[in-house]
Design a protein around this motif. Structure first.
Motif, mmCIF file in Angstrom:
data_model
loop_
_atom_site.group_PDB
_atom_site.id
_atom_site.type_symbol
_atom_site.label_atom_id
_atom_site.label_comp_id
_atom_site.label_asym_id
_atom_site.label_seq_id
_atom_site.Cartn_x
_atom_site.Cartn_y
_atom_site.Cartn_z
ATOM 1 N N LYS A 210 71.903 48.862 48.091
ATOM 2 C CA LYS A 210 73.264 49.246 47.667
ATOM 3 C C LYS A 210 72.888 50.800 47.313
ATOM 4 C CE LYS A 210 73.886 44.915 45.412
ATOM 5 N NZ LYS A 210 74.134 44.086 44.213
ATOM 6 N N PRO A 211 73.373 51.703 48.572
ATOM 7 C CA PRO A 211 73.205 53.204 48.156
ATOM 8 C C PRO A 211 73.820 53.701 46.950
ATOM 9 C CG PRO A 211 73.007 52.541 50.696
ATOM 10 C CD PRO A 211 73.491 51.289 49.616
ATOM 11 N N GLU A 212 75.006 53.210 46.786
ATOM 12 C CA GLU A 212 75.763 53.880 45.795
ATOM 13 C C GLU A 212 75.060 53.638 44.498
ATOM 14 O OE1 GLU A 212 76.917 49.316 46.254
ATOM 15 O OE2 GLU A 212 76.636 50.940 47.529
ATOM 16 N N LYS B 269 72.498 62.403 40.023
ATOM 17 C CA LYS B 269 73.456 63.239 39.533
ATOM 18 C C LYS B 269 72.820 64.118 38.595
ATOM 19 C CE LYS B 269 78.080 63.803 37.533
ATOM 20 N NZ LYS B 269 79.268 63.335 37.017
ATOM 21 N N GLY B 270 72.810 65.367 38.399
ATOM 22 C CA GLY B 270 72.162 66.363 37.759
ATOM 23 C C GLY B 270 70.930 66.695 37.937
ATOM 24 N N CYS B 271 70.274 65.899 38.993
ATOM 25 C CA CYS B 271 68.775 66.382 39.097
ATOM 26 C C CYS B 271 68.710 67.526 40.090
ATOM 27 C CB CYS B 271 68.083 65.058 39.831
ATOM 28 S SG CYS B 271 67.994 63.783 38.757
ATOM 29 N N ILE B 272 67.474 68.167 39.955
ATOM 30 C CA ILE B 272 67.180 69.366 40.919
ATOM 31 C C ILE B 272 66.466 68.741 41.912
ATOM 32 C CG2 ILE B 272 67.974 71.182 39.465
ATOM 33 C CD1 ILE B 272 64.964 71.461 38.659
ATOM 34 N N GLY B 273 65.373 67.889 41.595
ATOM 35 C CA GLY B 273 64.474 67.171 42.286
ATOM 36 C C GLY B 273 64.442 65.813 42.429
ATOM 37 N N VAL B 274 64.041 65.147 43.494
ATOM 38 C CA VAL B 274 64.111 63.755 43.577
ATOM 39 C C VAL B 274 62.783 63.440 44.408
ATOM 40 C CG1 VAL B 274 65.095 61.644 44.911
ATOM 41 C CG2 VAL B 274 66.624 63.449 43.572
ATOM 42 N N PHE B 275 61.997 62.470 43.884
ATOM 43 C CA PHE B 275 60.739 61.797 44.546
ATOM 44 C C PHE B 275 61.417 60.261 45.036
ATOM 45 C CE2 PHE B 275 58.823 64.792 41.654
ATOM 46 C CZ PHE B 275 57.702 65.055 42.495
ATOM 47 N N HIS B 276 61.169 60.131 46.374
ATOM 48 C CA HIS B 276 61.635 58.777 47.061
ATOM 49 C C HIS B 276 60.310 58.146 47.336
ATOM 50 C CE1 HIS B 276 63.251 55.874 49.357
ATOM 51 N NE2 HIS B 276 63.749 56.282 50.508
ATOM 52 N N VAL B 277 60.038 57.212 46.319
ATOM 53 C CA VAL B 277 59.049 56.464 46.577
ATOM 54 C C VAL B 277 59.100 54.919 46.918
ATOM 55 C CG1 VAL B 277 57.509 58.009 45.167
ATOM 56 C CG2 VAL B 277 58.574 56.002 44.077
ATOM 57 N N ALA B 278 60.447 54.399 47.116
ATOM 58 C CA ALA B 278 60.549 52.946 47.211
ATOM 59 C C ALA B 278 60.714 52.796 48.541
ATOM 60 C CB ALA B 278 61.900 52.779 46.488
ATOM 61 N N HIS B 279 60.328 51.488 48.760
ATOM 62 C CA HIS B 279 60.436 51.132 50.137
ATOM 63 C C HIS B 279 60.689 49.499 50.291
ATOM 64 C CE1 HIS B 279 59.803 51.238 54.503
ATOM 65 N NE2 HIS B 279 59.153 50.131 54.550
ATOM 66 N N PRO B 280 61.801 49.102 51.212
ATOM 67 C CA PRO B 280 61.922 47.493 50.993
ATOM 68 C C PRO B 280 60.894 46.756 51.733
ATOM 69 C CG PRO B 280 63.528 48.654 52.504
ATOM 70 C CD PRO B 280 62.832 49.602 51.915
ATOM 71 N N ILE C 146 70.174 57.482 49.566
ATOM 72 C CA ILE C 146 69.364 58.253 48.806
ATOM 73 C C ILE C 146 69.540 59.809 49.270
ATOM 74 C CG2 ILE C 146 67.376 59.180 47.760
ATOM 75 C CD1 ILE C 146 66.276 56.163 47.868
ATOM 76 N N LEU C 147 69.539 60.234 50.321
ATOM 77 C CA LEU C 147 69.560 61.476 50.770
ATOM 78 C C LEU C 147 71.069 61.801 50.448
ATOM 79 C CD1 LEU C 147 67.274 61.627 53.789
ATOM 80 C CD2 LEU C 147 66.999 62.759 51.690
ATOM 81 N N GLN C 148 72.084 60.908 50.956
ATOM 82 C CA GLN C 148 73.298 61.367 50.791
ATOM 83 C C GLN C 148 73.854 61.462 49.149
ATOM 84 O OE1 GLN C 148 75.652 61.842 53.347
ATOM 85 N NE2 GLN C 148 76.681 62.660 51.657
ATOM 86 N N ALA C 149 73.395 60.719 48.283
ATOM 87 C CA ALA C 149 73.408 60.972 46.966
ATOM 88 C C ALA C 149 72.977 62.227 46.686
ATOM 89 C CB ALA C 149 72.587 59.661 46.319
ATOM 90 N N CYS C 150 71.687 62.686 47.106
ATOM 91 C CA CYS C 150 71.324 63.984 46.815
ATOM 92 C C CYS C 150 72.298 65.055 47.140
ATOM 93 C CB CYS C 150 69.851 64.282 47.411
ATOM 94 S SG CYS C 150 68.740 63.194 46.738
ATOM 95 N N VAL C 151 72.585 64.875 48.330
ATOM 96 C CA VAL C 151 73.698 66.082 48.801
ATOM 97 C C VAL C 151 74.838 65.860 48.014
ATOM 98 C CG1 VAL C 151 75.227 66.611 50.840
ATOM 99 C CG2 VAL C 151 72.768 65.997 51.252
ATOM 100 N N VAL D 234 70.665 68.789 43.690
ATOM 101 C CA VAL D 234 69.135 68.690 44.107
ATOM 102 C C VAL D 234 68.830 69.722 45.083
ATOM 103 C CG1 VAL D 234 67.712 66.991 45.472
ATOM 104 C CG2 VAL D 234 69.449 65.922 44.075
ATOM 105 N N LYS D 235 67.796 70.178 44.946
ATOM 106 C CA LYS D 235 67.396 71.309 45.669
ATOM 107 C C LYS D 235 66.089 71.016 46.551
ATOM 108 C CE LYS D 235 69.817 74.285 43.588
ATOM 109 N NZ LYS D 235 71.308 74.308 44.284
ATOM 110 N N LYS D 236 65.254 69.891 46.109
ATOM 111 C CA LYS D 236 64.087 69.296 46.900
ATOM 112 C C LYS D 236 64.162 67.959 46.804
ATOM 113 C CE LYS D 236 60.667 72.737 46.910
ATOM 114 N NZ LYS D 236 59.640 73.462 46.828
ATOM 115 N N VAL D 237 63.763 67.196 47.954
ATOM 116 C CA VAL D 237 63.290 65.896 48.062
ATOM 117 C C VAL D 237 61.880 65.748 48.549
ATOM 118 C CG1 VAL D 237 64.106 63.763 49.089
ATOM 119 C CG2 VAL D 237 65.759 65.150 48.408
ATOM 120 N N VAL D 238 61.186 64.813 47.863
ATOM 121 C CA VAL D 238 59.946 64.697 48.222
ATOM 122 C C VAL D 238 59.698 62.959 48.819
ATOM 123 C CG1 VAL D 238 57.433 64.522 47.614
ATOM 124 C CG2 VAL D 238 58.828 66.163 46.755
#
Length: 118
Positions: A26-28, A35-46, A69-74, A79-83
């Motif tokens: 459920k990407p939403e 919201k409001g973050c400047i960086g996101v660490f994407h560490v989850a995987h189904p 997740i990337l769309q939510a960052c955009v 968000v300036k950086k995604v890891v």
């Protein structure tokens, strides 16, 4: 929600840490946490621990979750950086003994995986 006291008990967590629940299917559900973050660490995987899902379905779920997740960052416009991280299985399944450091040059062999588990 699972017990996350190992996080909430960290020094300064009460003032600076917010815990959210989200679902890769459920990407939403990532909009509010990002919201409001400047960086996101994407560490989850189904992961299908029971082995009931075909490889194609697992791959599509992972891609859709990551794109969400990337769309939510955009959409956040902050968000300036995604890891994007991965897990050990991406590098350890290749039929070799691992006696040295594994790094970005080390990859699992998909042919080896198919002969062993699929």
């Amino acid at each position: 929600m699972k017990d996350v006291s190992y996080l909430t008990d960290l020094l300064g967590a009460y003032e600076r840490l917010k815990i959210f629940e989200a679902d890769l299917n459920k990407p939403e559900t990532f909009d509010t946490p990002i919201k409001g973050c400047i960086g996101v660490f994407h560490v989850a995987h189904p992961i299908d621990f029971e082995g009931k899902e075909p490889e194609q379905v697992q791959t599509e779920r992972a891609i859709k979750g990551s794109l969400g997740i990337l769309q939510a960052c955009v959409d956040s416009k902050t968000v300036k950086k995604v890891v994007y991280t991965s897990s050990a299985p991406t590098i350890i399944f290749n039929g070799k003994k691992h006696t040295e450091v594994l790094d970005e040059e080390s990859w699992s062999d998909i042919g080896f995986i198919h002969t062993q588990w699929l």
